[in-house]
Structures are given as C-alpha cells and as structure tokens.
Write a protein that holds these residues in place. Structure first.
Motif, PDB file in Angstrom:
ATOM      1  N   TYR A   1      -4.694   4.416   8.056  1.00  0.00           N
ATOM      2  CA  TYR A   1      -3.532   3.833   8.738  1.00  0.00           C
ATOM      3  C   TYR A   1      -2.558   3.205   7.737  1.00  0.00           C
ATOM      4  CZ  TYR A   1      -6.530   4.267  12.875  1.00  0.00           C
ATOM      5  OH  TYR A   1      -7.332   4.737  13.874  1.00  0.00           O
ATOM      6  N   PRO A   2      -1.298   3.017   8.174  1.00  0.00           N
ATOM      7  CA  PRO A   2      -0.324   2.359   7.291  1.00  0.00           C
ATOM      8  C   PRO A   2      -0.755   0.922   6.952  1.00  0.00           C
ATOM      9  CG  PRO A   2       0.774   3.310   9.227  1.00  0.00           C
ATOM     10  CD  PRO A   2      -0.697   3.402   9.467  1.00  0.00           C
ATOM     11  N   MET A   3      -0.216   0.433   5.884  1.00  0.00           N
ATOM     12  CA  MET A   3      -0.559  -0.910   5.401  1.00  0.00           C
ATOM     13  C   MET A   3       0.731  -1.625   5.023  1.00  0.00           C
ATOM     14  SD  MET A   3      -3.575  -2.493   4.106  1.00  0.00           S
ATOM     15  CE  MET A   3      -4.581  -1.118   3.572  1.00  0.00           C
TER      16      MET A   3
ATOM     17  N   LEU B   1      -0.468   1.236  17.157  1.00  0.00           N
ATOM     18  CA  LEU B   1      -0.854   0.495  15.954  1.00  0.00           C
ATOM     19  C   LEU B   1      -0.335  -0.935  16.023  1.00  0.00           C
ATOM     20  CD1 LEU B   1      -0.160   2.869  12.902  1.00  0.00           C
ATOM     21  CD2 LEU B   1      -2.368   2.286  13.939  1.00  0.00           C
ATOM     22  N   VAL B   2      -1.163  -1.868  15.628  1.00  0.00           N
ATOM     23  CA  VAL B   2      -0.724  -3.260  15.484  1.00  0.00           C
ATOM     24  C   VAL B   2      -1.118  -3.753  14.094  1.00  0.00           C
ATOM     25  CG1 VAL B   2      -0.930  -3.783  17.950  1.00  0.00           C
ATOM     26  CG2 VAL B   2      -2.874  -4.239  16.435  1.00  0.00           C
ATOM     27  N   PHE B   3      -0.396  -4.744  13.628  1.00  0.00           N
ATOM     28  CA  PHE B   3      -0.815  -5.496  12.443  1.00  0.00           C
ATOM     29  C   PHE B   3      -1.595  -6.711  12.966  1.00  0.00           C
ATOM     30  CE2 PHE B   3       2.917  -3.289  10.730  1.00  0.00           C
ATOM     31  CZ  PHE B   3       2.578  -3.022   9.411  1.00  0.00           C
ATOM     32  N   PRO B   4      -2.911  -6.742  12.815  1.00  0.00           N
ATOM     33  CA  PRO B   4      -3.666  -7.891  13.363  1.00  0.00           C
ATOM     34  C   PRO B   4      -3.377  -9.202  12.623  1.00  0.00           C
ATOM     35  CG  PRO B   4      -5.110  -5.994  12.991  1.00  0.00           C
ATOM     36  CD  PRO B   4      -3.805  -5.700  12.299  1.00  0.00           C
TER      37      PRO B   4
ATOM     38  N   GLY C   1       2.410 -12.340   5.127  1.00  0.00           N
ATOM     39  CA  GLY C   1       3.232 -13.487   4.777  1.00  0.00           C
ATOM     40  C   GLY C   1       2.713 -14.233   3.563  1.00  0.00           C
ATOM     41  N   CYS C   2       1.402 -14.155   3.341  1.00  0.00           N
ATOM     42  CA  CYS C   2       0.784 -14.902   2.236  1.00  0.00           C
ATOM     43  C   CYS C   2       0.567 -14.026   1.023  1.00  0.00           C
ATOM     44  CB  CYS C   2      -0.544 -15.484   2.702  1.00  0.00           C
ATOM     45  SG  CYS C   2      -1.786 -14.223   3.037  1.00  0.00           S
ATOM     46  N   GLY C   3       0.976 -12.733   1.118  1.00  0.00           N
ATOM     47  CA  GLY C   3       0.867 -11.850  -0.037  1.00  0.00           C
ATOM     48  C   GLY C   3      -0.313 -10.898  -0.004  1.00  0.00           C
ATOM     49  N   LEU C   4      -1.288 -11.134   0.879  1.00  0.00           N
ATOM     50  CA  LEU C   4      -2.455 -10.251   0.969  1.00  0.00           C
ATOM     51  C   LEU C   4      -2.070  -8.943   1.663  1.00  0.00           C
ATOM     52  CD1 LEU C   4      -5.292 -12.741   1.975  1.00  0.00           C
ATOM     53  CD2 LEU C   4      -5.183 -11.366  -0.100  1.00  0.00           C
ATOM     54  N   PRO C   5      -2.887  -7.888   1.488  1.00  0.00           N
ATOM     55  CA  PRO C   5      -2.638  -6.651   2.237  1.00  0.00           C
ATOM     56  C   PRO C   5      -2.707  -6.934   3.740  1.00  0.00           C
ATOM     57  CG  PRO C   5      -4.315  -6.305   0.545  1.00  0.00           C
ATOM     58  CD  PRO C   5      -4.076  -7.778   0.614  1.00  0.00           C
ATOM     59  N   ALA C   6      -1.835  -6.271   4.508  1.00  0.00           N
ATOM     60  CA  ALA C   6      -1.825  -6.410   5.964  1.00  0.00           C
ATOM     61  C   ALA C   6      -2.108  -5.047   6.572  1.00  0.00           C
ATOM     62  CB  ALA C   6      -0.483  -6.947   6.441  1.00  0.00           C
ATOM     63  N   PRO C   7      -3.383  -4.774   6.892  1.00  0.00           N
ATOM     64  CA  PRO C   7      -3.714  -3.457   7.444  1.00  0.00           C
ATOM     65  C   PRO C   7      -3.231  -3.316   8.890  1.00  0.00           C
ATOM     66  CG  PRO C   7      -5.668  -4.859   7.388  1.00  0.00           C
ATOM     67  CD  PRO C   7      -4.552  -5.645   6.751  1.00  0.00           C
TER      68      PRO C   7
END
Lengths: 334, 334
Positions: B181-183, B42-45, B187-193
């Motif tokens: 997948y985890p979320m 898994l990566v955070f894109p 850094g800007c406050g938006l969801p990071a899938p």
C-alpha cells in the motif's frame, strides 16, 4: 440530492480526507448559473451575512452622523482576526460613541490570530469582547441604536427593533421571507437565521449588483463595496483568504466567511453571487473550493492566481517543517 | 460504496453540519460483525497504530531491561496532550536512557492541552519536542534502539531497522503485507502507512484478542493492555474520550485516536476491534460515532454512559456561555 465531493486532503499523493458540500453561482436576477450538490438544503449563513447586516448603518444615517471611515465600515462587515489594528479601531470607535467594551453583547475570547493571542498571553493578558471576531458588527449595531435612539440593552435579541430590521433587510436581499425558516443563536449571541443555500447565493448576487432594491438600499450597498475594497485588512486580516482575495482582485471579488464551512463572494462587475457550504463545517476546505469556482468563472488573472497560490493549493507541513501533503479541489466536479 | 452520514451538528435543533465516514466492527478471526460506509477504502491510521507500535518495546526485552513502568508503556502508546504529567514522565524516561529532547525526531509544538499551552506562554516559554503528542512513542523507539544497539540517528526513517520491524509487526496484526500500500510521512516524521479500514478493524481485533500470533507477541500485547488499563491518563490525558473510556470501562474498551478523524477501539473481553474514519478528518465527530457503536454493542452500562455523557452528547456553547447546539449521531445508521 446528496452532497458533492468538493475538496481532498492528500498525504504523499494519496487521499487522506474528503470534504463534501454544496455550492451555487447565481446572477443578480436570481438565476442559477451553476451549482453542485444539494443547494435547496437549509444552511446557517452565520457571519457571511455581515456585509448585508451592515446596510442599516448607512440607510439609518448613522454612518454619516458619526462620520464612519471606510475602515470602520469594513470592520462592521468583518469577521476580524483580533489583530492589534482591529482591536484599536473597535476601541476608538466605541470611545467616540461614549461606550465601552462592556456594551458589546459578544463574549470574551482570545483573538483568532495566533500571533496576537500568544502576545496577549505572554504579557499576562486574556482575550476580551473586543477580540471577538464579531466585535465590529456589534459596534455597528450599537452605533445605529444610538443614532435612532433605540435601547442599547439587549440589542442582540431577536425582539429588538434592530434585529427585526436586520431580518427585513436580509429577507429583501434573499428574496424570501426568512421568518418562515428555523432560527438559532450565533456564537456572539445574535440571532442566526437559516435559508436554503440557493437563497444565500441569490442574496450575494443582489449584494453584488443591487438591481430591484430601493435606491437607498442600493446606494448603501455601493458604499459598503467601496469601504471593503478600500480597507480589505479590516474585513478579516493579514494572511486570510478574504482579505487577500478582496485586495488582490481590487474589489472584483468581495468574499466573506461564515462559521461552519460557509464562504460567499459577491462579484460586482459580473453581477454574480457565490455561496458554498462545506457539509462538515471545515474551514480548510472552503477557500480551496471557492478559488476553484472563481478560476472556473475566469475571474482570476494569472497574476492574481500567483499571488493567491497559498490559498489555491495549500500544503500540509509537519512538525519537522516538511511538506507532507496538500489540499486540492476534487477533480470530479470541475 | 459511498460514505455514510454518521454525525450531525445541530443549532437550536436544526442540522448545521454533517460528518460522513465509514466504520467497521471486526472479530478476532477477522470476520466483519457490522459495518457502515466504504470499509475497503485506504486510510492512514496515523496515531491509532501506536499501541501496536509499542509491541517492540516488550518483545525486544527493552521494557524489562529498563524496567519501564505501566505509565511509561501507556505513554509509549499515547497521543498525549502535553500536560505537565506527560512532560515530566518523558523527561525522566529520556534522562534514565542518558538522552535528551534533542534525540527526539518529532518537531517542537505547543501542548494540545490548552490550559498547559497558555501556562507555558504566560511564563515566557514555547512548546518543545517533548510536548509533541508523539514524544512517548519516540522515546519508546529510542529505548529499543539503545537496547538492541541500533543507530539512534534517523530512527524515524523507513529504512531504519526499527521502522522495518514496525511494518512487519503491523502487517502481522492486520493480516496483510502493508508494503503493497502507499505510504506517507506522519506529523512527527515517522512513516505513515495506509491500509483499507477493514484491515485496521481486523488489526484492532487481533490486538484485543491476540489469537493466531506468536506466544511472545501475544504476551507483549497482554502486557500493553495491562499498562494502558492501569495508567489511562498517560495514553491521552484529562478530559479526553480515550482516557475516560479506558478509565470508566476499566480496560474493557481500549480506545485510540489517530489524526484526521481516525478512532479505534480494542475490546479484549469480547475479542472485537473497531475502526472508524470521519471522512473529513474531524475530531469532534469521531468520539460521538464510536460511543454510538459501543452503545449498540451493549458494551456500556448505564453508569458508564452517565460518566461519559459529555462525550456521548457534546453541546455547542457560544461565547456568552449559552448552549446553542449539540453534536449527535445521525439517526439513519443506528
């Protein structure tokens, strides 16, 4: 042997990034107490050598001749952040030598301390050579050069007697002739030797407990312990893991950073040296790894750990001020 | 499967630091053309998703309604450096919407462009929300929210219809439901899938050649290709690998960075997508790795490579202005 997974960076509990590396704990007789990853691999210790590189100041008599203070000796061992206290002490030290910033071989840079850097920019100034994190070390070299009547020009080159002396001192502590290994040039212009990580660990253990060295060298090392312990702010700066470790443990842990993910520590009372390299050169991972090793060695009291919490378990804070992740030691190696 | 050694940092020819990671090249039908390291992890894109996240602007009709320019669409896909051109375009776009900086959910930061950051500080200013590298993306969300008559408040939260729509679009391109997948939070406050790296490669290939998507979605993607290709300065900024790759290859390589060592590329003419993650999150290694992959795929002409030399083989310059090392792809994987 490959690198070991040492540190993980998480976001909401999921691992986002991984830092690999190697670490070694050595005793003062050169034995490996514990190790992780490939400790035979060559590393550039970079600024982690500075406390050892300051020995010439005391052995040469320059420190006594110029009545160097504990703060000045600590600064000679430092990678300082370029705070005002560091700048002012380098300035007054140079002035006492009859020298100026122009004699320093390191180039001009902005202070690593963001607040100070922004202050300078806001007042229309730029960074100078004195703000370079190595300016204390360079002022130390100039001090010994003056005292021994050596040329001040090109004191940073490997051919200069001071750098030859430095290689001899480092080889003595590492227990291996460093001339056999590759050499580079450091960020500040000085020679940047290499050695296997295990030799850096051994050198730090010998710096912690200078058994087997000459009495003069041992005395010089004890003098540096005292100076760093008395003036921990001058070896790094406010908020840094090095200053806070030295301060909180009252000199039981004399830590020192090096560029590109290097972190070392001398534990005088235990006669131990620690050296670690984060393979990717990251600064954020090295302190988390060192503190995990110190905890494993039972060096830190609960009170110490409470005071060092921000270095043991750093958080990731986003632009909205929200804690969104953390930096932690990987569970696999502890 | 473990991470692969992708990039080495040398000093005077000796390796000082090592960057591990994983990379994948996918075609538009989802096949893996080539891969290195563990591509199932898994990566955070992170910001690499921005070009896909800009699709809503066109599909919703908001882009046409507000007559968004190519530069504005490129900025909606951007991690911009906060240069004056970026700041002014976000300001004028917000103003056309009748909104201000205060509507942006991202927090205030100094521009990533050092020159611009120093200019601001020297003139007594601080960074603001518009300087955040995500302010173009945020302005894009506000544009669609206005057009669809959705609440502007809390547009950054996962519960908001725009973020739900975003997850649907991303799942469509990645070919997998991202809700499994985890979320995290970005850094800007938006969801990071999160998603496995291979799915990010597949999503980029689908973004490169939108076969199997709805005609509306495919048209939106082609519109974004055109905007980024026409206005590469607005997707990143002067001197960045993303802008220069998009510019030099005239849109043959649409690259996009993400925080923590992510770099992706869509190759429209070849119908390929590339996704790579430097395990340690390093920015300096990712572009060297991507350019090595592009060279291996014969995407770059000799002239392209000449123009991109500083990104292909970056040098390490010390404070004295001396070249003391380099960053290069490891020989083992190429």
């Amino acid at each position: 042997m490959s690198d070991e997974l040492l540190v993980e960076v998480t976001r909401n509990g999921t691992v986002e990034s991984r830092h690999f590396g190697a670490a070694v704990v050595c005793d003062f007789e050169g034995r490996v107490v514990e190790s992780w990853g490939n400790i035979e691999r060559l590393v550039f210790p970079r600024s982690a050598l500075k406390p050892m590189l300051a020995i010439h100041l005391i052995e040469s008599g320059a420190s006594d001749h110029y009545s160097l203070s504990d703060a000045e000796l600590s600064l000679a061992c430092s990678s300082h952040q370029g705070e005002l206290i560091h700048q002012e002490l380098v300035e007054s030290w140079l002035s006492r030598l009859g020298l100026t910033e122009d004699h320093l071989a390191c180039g001009p840079v902005l202070p690593e301390d963001t607040e100070r850097a922004h202050q300078l920019l806001a007042s229309g100034q730029q960074g100078c050579r004195i703000h370079h994190n190595c300016s204390g070390k360079h002022t130390g070299f100039l001090t010994t050069a003056l005292h021994l009547n050596l040329p001040l020009d090109n004191y940073h080159l490997l051919e200069h007697p001071l750098q030859q002396l430095s290689m001899d001192i480092l080889s003595d502590l590492a227990g291996v002739d460093l001339k056999q290994y590759p050499m580079g040039i450091d960020g500040c212009g000085l020679p940047a030797p290499t050695m296997p990580l295990i030799q850096l660990g051994r050198a730090m253990a010998r710096f912690a407990k200078p058994v087997g060295l000459s009495a003069t060298r041992a005395q010089a090392i004890y003098r540096l312990h005292q100076a760093i312990t008395n003036e921990p702010l001058y070896i790094a700066g406010h908020g840094t893991v090095v200053t806070e470790l030295n301060d909180v443990t009252k000199g039981a842990v004399l830590a020192k950073t090096g560029a590109e993910g290097i972190l070392t520590a001398a534990l005088p009372a235990r006669g131990l040296g620690i050296a670690l390299k984060i393979a990717d050169g990251s600064a954020r991972a090295r302190s988390v790894a060192l503190l995990a090793i110190l905890d494993r060695l039972d060096v830190l009291s609960d009170e110490d750990k409470h005071k060092l919490e921000s270095h043991i378990s750093p958080t990731i804070v986003n632009s909205r001020g929200l804690i969104v992740g953390e930096i932690r030691p990987a569970a696999s190696w502890l």
